[in-house]
Enzyme design. Structure first.
Site, PDB file in Angstrom:
ATOM      1  N   HIS A 167       0.747  -1.102   0.139  1.00 42.51           N
ATOM      2  CA  HIS A 167      -0.044  -0.009   0.139  1.00 42.51           C
ATOM      3  C   HIS A 167       0.785   1.336  -0.061  1.00 42.51           C
ATOM      4  O   HIS A 167       1.671   1.689   0.882  1.00 42.51           O
ATOM      5  CB  HIS A 167      -0.863   0.007   1.468  1.00 42.51           C
ATOM      6  CG  HIS A 167      -1.986   1.138   1.303  1.00 42.51           C
ATOM      7  ND1 HIS A 167      -1.738   2.086   2.421  1.00 42.51           N
ATOM      8  CD2 HIS A 167      -2.798   1.559   0.686  1.00 42.51           C
ATOM      9  CE1 HIS A 167      -2.676   2.885   2.282  1.00 42.51           C
ATOM     10  NE2 HIS A 167      -3.450   2.490   1.253  1.00 42.51           N
ATOM     11  N   ARG A 168       0.796   1.966  -1.182  1.00 46.15           N
ATOM     12  CA  ARG A 168       1.795   3.395  -1.060  1.00 46.15           C
ATOM     13  C   ARG A 168       3.236   2.713  -1.126  1.00 46.15           C
ATOM     14  O   ARG A 168       4.013   3.714  -0.839  1.00 46.15           O
ATOM     15  CB  ARG A 168       1.467   4.266  -0.425  1.00 46.15           C
ATOM     16  CG  ARG A 168      -0.125   4.703  -0.177  1.00 46.15           C
ATOM     17  CD  ARG A 168      -0.573   5.820   0.796  1.00 46.15           C
ATOM     18  NE  ARG A 168      -1.989   5.898   0.904  1.00 46.15           N
ATOM     19  CZ  ARG A 168      -2.344   6.578   2.006  1.00 46.15           C
ATOM     20  NH1 ARG A 168      -1.756   7.331   3.003  1.00 46.15           N
ATOM     21  NH2 ARG A 168      -3.789   6.626   2.256  1.00 46.15           N
TER      22      ARG A 168
ATOM     23  N   GLU B  82       0.309  -0.650  -4.461  1.00 42.75           N
ATOM     24  CA  GLU B  82      -0.678   0.191  -4.651  1.00 42.75           C
ATOM     25  C   GLU B  82      -0.113   1.627  -4.600  1.00 42.75           C
ATOM     26  O   GLU B  82       0.758   1.894  -3.782  1.00 42.75           O
ATOM     27  CB  GLU B  82      -1.572   0.036  -3.638  1.00 42.75           C
ATOM     28  CG  GLU B  82      -3.017   0.669  -3.766  1.00 42.75           C
ATOM     29  CD  GLU B  82      -3.107   2.125  -3.109  1.00 42.75           C
ATOM     30  OE1 GLU B  82      -4.017   2.637  -3.344  1.00 42.75           O
ATOM     31  OE2 GLU B  82      -1.977   2.351  -2.305  1.00 42.75           O
TER      32      GLU B  82
ATOM     33  N   ASP C 217      -1.175   6.166  -5.742  1.00 40.47           N
ATOM     34  CA  ASP C 217      -2.134   7.318  -5.879  1.00 40.47           C
ATOM     35  C   ASP C 217      -1.786   8.288  -7.060  1.00 40.47           C
ATOM     36  O   ASP C 217      -0.405   8.563  -7.025  1.00 40.47           O
ATOM     37  CB  ASP C 217      -2.581   7.579  -4.748  1.00 40.47           C
ATOM     38  CG  ASP C 217      -2.784   7.082  -3.741  1.00 40.47           C
ATOM     39  OD1 ASP C 217      -3.919   6.331  -3.585  1.00 40.47           O
ATOM     40  OD2 ASP C 217      -1.922   6.526  -2.649  1.00 40.47           O
TER      41      ASP C 217
ATOM     42  N   HIS D 299      -0.762  10.818  -2.417  1.00 38.81           N
ATOM     43  CA  HIS D 299      -1.952  10.403  -2.298  1.00 38.81           C
ATOM     44  C   HIS D 299      -3.127  11.456  -1.842  1.00 38.81           C
ATOM     45  O   HIS D 299      -4.116  11.527  -2.155  1.00 38.81           O
ATOM     46  CB  HIS D 299      -1.908   9.527  -0.698  1.00 38.81           C
ATOM     47  CG  HIS D 299      -3.185   9.361  -0.249  1.00 38.81           C
ATOM     48  ND1 HIS D 299      -4.090   9.932   0.668  1.00 38.81           N
ATOM     49  CD2 HIS D 299      -4.089   8.244  -0.607  1.00 38.81           C
ATOM     50  CE1 HIS D 299      -5.164   9.455   0.892  1.00 38.81           C
ATOM     51  NE2 HIS D 299      -5.318   8.209   0.145  1.00 38.81           N
TER      52      HIS D 299
ATOM     53  N   GLU E 149      -4.346   3.973  -8.161  1.00 32.74           N
ATOM     54  CA  GLU E 149      -5.686   4.590  -7.718  1.00 32.74           C
ATOM     55  C   GLU E 149      -5.763   5.866  -8.384  1.00 32.74           C
ATOM     56  O   GLU E 149      -4.896   6.696  -8.088  1.00 32.74           O
ATOM     57  CB  GLU E 149      -5.921   4.617  -6.304  1.00 32.74           C
ATOM     58  CG  GLU E 149      -7.217   5.140  -5.866  1.00 32.74           C
ATOM     59  CD  GLU E 149      -7.260   5.474  -4.331  1.00 32.74           C
ATOM     60  OE1 GLU E 149      -8.038   6.391  -3.806  1.00 32.74           O
ATOM     61  OE2 GLU E 149      -6.830   4.629  -3.627  1.00 32.74           O
TER      62      GLU E 149
ATOM     63  N   LYS F  61      -6.985   9.517  -8.044  1.00 28.30           N
ATOM     64  CA  LYS F  61      -7.463  10.435  -6.876  1.00 28.30           C
ATOM     65  C   LYS F  61      -8.356  11.492  -7.670  1.00 28.30           C
ATOM     66  O   LYS F  61      -7.927  12.548  -7.469  1.00 28.30           O
ATOM     67  CB  LYS F  61      -6.263  11.029  -6.223  1.00 28.30           C
ATOM     68  CG  LYS F  61      -5.460   9.822  -5.367  1.00 28.30           C
ATOM     69  CD  LYS F  61      -6.290   9.312  -4.476  1.00 28.30           C
ATOM     70  CE  LYS F  61      -6.697   9.860  -3.144  1.00 28.30           C
ATOM     71  NZ  LYS F  61      -7.162   8.960  -2.034  1.00 28.30           N
TER      72      LYS F  61
ATOM     73  N   ASP G 147       0.318  -2.016   4.406  1.00 25.19           N
ATOM     74  CA  ASP G 147       1.454  -1.144   4.531  1.00 25.19           C
ATOM     75  C   ASP G 147       2.692  -1.810   4.594  1.00 25.19           C
ATOM     76  O   ASP G 147       3.740  -1.424   4.632  1.00 25.19           O
ATOM     77  CB  ASP G 147       1.338  -0.148   5.739  1.00 25.19           C
ATOM     78  CG  ASP G 147       0.093   0.793   5.441  1.00 25.19           C
ATOM     79  OD1 ASP G 147      -0.227   1.087   4.450  1.00 25.19           O
ATOM     80  OD2 ASP G 147      -0.518   1.046   6.636  1.00 25.19           O
TER      81      ASP G 147
END
Length: 239
Positions: A7-8, A34, A36, A49, A109, A111, A229
């Site tokens: 995640h990120r 993942e 953003d 993000h 993702e 945004k 994470d």
């Protein structure tokens, strides 16, 4: 096997949404990432993000008000105090370029729920296609209108609606918008929802799963992937 998406990036240990976090996630063995994306004032796709730079960098203000050149001067490792090197905000093309050297899958993702960035979908899709990565990218968003638009532009790229509240029969909904998968918040992804979705041919990748007991449940339920994470911890538990 349930895949592990960082995640990120490996954001538990490294500054989120930076090349360092992505490289370290791949190094420890994460199956995917993942990240953003948003647009700068001069139309560059950047990986960050929040709509503002305030939380993750030493700058202040909205991304849409920065040129790419000015945005690059900021330090994206700012709130990881133990981190010694400055990390710039990456451009999406840097990440995709790096992906041509490995096998990771990337969940991008969009945004565009708060600020409707004009042309974001077209730009992101054109970039993915130019690197020949349509098979290794999943586009997700809380803005499902945007995902339908992506599906119309490039039906070959997988889309996944994000949602944080319980949806009734979300696998039917996913199919109705042309999505092959969905990314629910893990708290609204009980085992029966995961099973029904998989039976229906819709992949399920819950976010953001950091506790051991939640990871164990999702591995047992054999969900398609989990977004965490801490990919190293998830890999340990999966073993």
């Amino acid at each position: 096997m349930t895949l592990i998406f960082a995640h990120r990036g490996y954001s538990h240990l490294y500054p989120e949404n930076t090349m360092k976090a992505f490289i370290e996630a791949e190094r420890v063995g994460a199956d995917g990432l993942e990240l953003d994306v948003q647009l700068t004032k001069d139309g560059e796709i950047v990986v960050i993000h929040d709509e503002k730079v305030d939380r993750t960098t030493n700058g202040k203000g909205f991304i849409k008000d920065f040129t790419f050149k000015d945005l690059r001067k900021l330090d994206a490792s700012y709130n990881k105090k133990t981190f010694l090197h400055k990390e710039p905000i990456p451009a999406l093309n840097e990440v995709l370029e790096w992906m041509t050297t490995n096998q990771v899958i990337c969940n991008i993702e969009l945004k565009n729920g708060v600020i409707p960035y004009k042309g974001l979908e077209e730009k992101v899709i054109a970039l993915i296609q130019s690197y020949g990565l349509t098979e290794r990218v999943i586009l997700s968003s809380f803005n499902h209108y945007s995902l339908v638009y992506c599906y119309r532009l490039a039906p070959e790229i997988e889309t996944a609606p994000l949602f944080s509240e319980g949806l009734y029969m979300p696998w039917v909904y996913a199919q109705s918008i042309g999505a092959k998968s969905m990314h629910p918040k893990y708290t609204v992804a009980p085992n029966e929802l995961i099973r029904a979705s998989l039976d229906y041919g819709i992949s399920v990748r819950p976010y953001t799963v950091n506790k051991e007991k939640d990871m164990q449940r999702l591995f047992t339920a054999e969900c398609s992937a989990l977004i965490t994470d801490d990919p190293a911890k998830a890999l340990r538990i999966r073993k």
